[in-house]
Design an enzyme around this catalytic site. Sequence first.
Site: not given
Length: 447
Positions: A19-20, A23
């Site tokens: 997820h990170e 980003h």
Amino acid sequence: MLLTVLAFVVTLGVLVTVHEWGHYWVARRCGVKVLTFSIGFGKPLLRWQRGDERWQLAAIPLGGFVRMLDEREAPALPHEVSQAFNRQHPFKKILIVVAGPLANLVLALLLYAGLYVHGVDAIRPIAGQVTPASIADRAGFRPGDEIVSVNGRPVASWDEAFVGLLDAAGDAAPVRVGVRSADAQTTVRSLPLDQLGRAVYEPRLLIRLGFTPYPLTTTIERVEAGSAAANAGLMAGDVITSLNGAPLEQWADLQAVLQQRAQALTLGVRRGEVVRQISVVPTSVEVSGRKIGRLGLEPAVDERLWQQYQVQLKYPPLAALSAASEKIAIQTKLTLAMFGRMIVGKASLDQVSGPLTIATYAGESARLGLSNFIEYLALISLSLAVLNLLPVPLLDGGHLLYHVVELLTGRPVSPQVEAIGQRVGLTLLLALMALALFNDIHRLFLG
């Protein structure tokens, strides 16, 4: 316990990192300077430097963050102003925010597709038993019937049938179920799911409808110590041949009587070559607000039939991607629909799960094998993607809403509005976390 903890840590570690990374990767390509990439919150346990970026593992593993250069948090050096997040075009901000959930979505797609290429063990949607007087029984289902489609969509396993039924649960019209009977006759039957009320959205949907996937026999596999059955003298290996003087054709007939109330029963029992009559008084227990009877018996499964019910779903790569995409589309729709129904009171809030339940299921799936664990990982990754896109401040969906407003109006959302949103979002998330923890404790220790 060690396996459960390890599976939980691996699950969170993989999902948060992916997820990170989403980003981070998009932020870098949009020209935004990244200051910190953190897996976990709180005090850093391990940190290292990559150029101007600090990478770290922190003490609280329930999430992570990517901290970017932002003039709203601290002044930027003159030569770095163009790399600040707050200076980017709203479209770039939207891409950076969406990239995290999208990375989890892509991970789920690849994991599901990989499983389909490798082959997924499944159970053919054949009714091992049909509970008498149940919704399925009244609709005409009989033991040995195989579900081949739900509302026209083909299904090849009980998982697919379950998802198809859930997908149709919000419809007012009965669900059209294609059935192939034990004598190879094909027909379409109607299941009125609305008769279940809110229970239609529970994990025990198939049981509540009256379906039992396992081909159960009337032979006793296990007797619980201290139970009503044990006190009456019933033993493992006994074959129950009659119930209150009538022949017992299937285990579901006994279950149906117990579901009515805790009444005294007379069972015809064959032990070896001898058939005897045994009287037993079931224990009265409360389930879902009503009293039912409990004997403390576990029936044996017909192993020959059970082996015939096993199937492996395996596809070539392109077909696997297509099947994975369809699975993700349906599960996303169901997740959003479930949230909507909980908000309006049409589904129970006890469906909300927290870290204790996630850890428990992660451990159970790991014990069942790598394929089961990967499938669970894909499901949680998809859930994380969907939930993060909900328009709640503090979640990615809340930030996405701010940037869409900026894109449409030409100016950022005011700090005052963001501050109010932060308080509202924090309140909602704390309430959700409290509910999830309450459900976890009730489910694992009191349920």
